[in-house]
Design a protein around this motif. Structure first.
Motif, PDB file in Angstrom:
ATOM      1  N   SER A   1      32.727  50.881   6.340  1.00 50.77           N
ATOM      2  CA  SER A   1      31.521  51.699   6.453  1.00 50.77           C
ATOM      3  C   SER A   1      31.973  53.059   6.970  1.00 50.77           C
TER       4      SER A   1
ATOM      5  N   TYR B   1      31.641  57.044   8.100  1.00 46.86           N
ATOM      6  CA  TYR B   1      30.803  58.035   8.783  1.00 46.86           C
ATOM      7  C   TYR B   1      31.567  59.353   8.707  1.00 46.86           C
TER       8      TYR B   1
ATOM      9  N   SER C   1      29.592  63.786  -5.121  1.00 45.16           N
ATOM     10  CA  SER C   1      28.348  64.274  -4.527  1.00 45.16           C
ATOM     11  C   SER C   1      28.631  65.637  -3.918  1.00 45.16           C
TER      12      SER C   1
ATOM     13  N   VAL D   1      27.924  61.745   5.171  1.00 46.59           N
ATOM     14  CA  VAL D   1      27.499  60.362   4.907  1.00 46.59           C
ATOM     15  C   VAL D   1      27.580  59.570   6.202  1.00 46.59           C
ATOM     16  N   GLU D   2      26.658  58.649   6.354  1.00 51.26           N
ATOM     17  CA  GLU D   2      26.674  57.741   7.502  1.00 51.26           C
ATOM     18  C   GLU D   2      26.421  56.331   6.991  1.00 51.26           C
ATOM     19  N   ASP D   3      27.309  55.429   7.364  1.00 51.18           N
ATOM     20  CA  ASP D   3      27.213  54.018   6.978  1.00 51.18           C
ATOM     21  C   ASP D   3      27.297  53.839   5.468  1.00 51.18           C
ATOM     22  N   TYR D   4      28.243  54.557   4.835  1.00 50.75           N
ATOM     23  CA  TYR D   4      28.483  54.448   3.392  1.00 50.75           C
ATOM     24  C   TYR D   4      29.546  53.378   3.183  1.00 50.75           C
ATOM     25  N   ASP D   5      29.213  52.322   2.465  1.00 50.66           N
ATOM     26  CA  ASP D   5      30.123  51.189   2.300  1.00 50.66           C
ATOM     27  C   ASP D   5      31.078  51.382   1.131  1.00 50.66           C
TER      28      ASP D   5
ATOM     29  N   TYR E   1      35.524  55.138  10.525  1.00 48.00           N
ATOM     30  CA  TYR E   1      35.077  54.044   9.671  1.00 48.00           C
ATOM     31  C   TYR E   1      35.071  52.771  10.489  1.00 48.00           C
TER      32      TYR E   1
END
Length: 125
Positions: free
Chosen positions: A44, A46, A73, A87-91, A119
């Protein structure tokens, strides 16, 4: 089933913990993190940016996609902004090969933008 959880700096921040300088004018970017290869693991992510310029700057984020085609992006980071969330909590899941996370900036000649973050890796056993 047990799950191991580990929190670390982004893999390319180095041991000193300093932010990564996004000085490249290449939209293709600079390597900032390598995801897991193990299919029983995922990260995940951050990610935050600091824009030290007096102009807003586009921050390009590339995350490796299927067949090596990255998902891109674009985030506009306002001028003189610190701790701007990208990004936050992008898996990112392990897919048997490492998944690269890259960042770059447009029109970055002489600009100063930095990326940093951490991460959390979850591994099932």
């Amino acid at each position: 089933m047990a799950v191991t959880v580990v929190k670390r700096r982004l893999s390319n921040m180095g041991t000193n913990g300093l932010p990564i300088n996004i000085s490249s004018s290449l939209k293709s970017g600079i390597d900032i993190h390598t995801g897991p290869t193990d299919t029983a693991a995922h990260d995940s992510i951050y990610l935050y940016a600091n824009n030290l310029t007096t102009n807003s700057v586009d921050f390009y984020l590339h995350i490796g996609g299927a067949n090596g085609t990255p998902v891109q992006s674009v985030f506009n980071v306002p001028a003189l902004t610190y701790n701007y969330p990208i990004v936050e909590d992008y898996d990112i899941w392990g897919v048997g090969s490492s998944v690269k996370v890259m960042a770059g900036g447009a029109s970055m000649t002489g600009q100063q933008m930095y990326a940093y973050g951490h991460y959390v890796r979850y591994t099932e056993s």
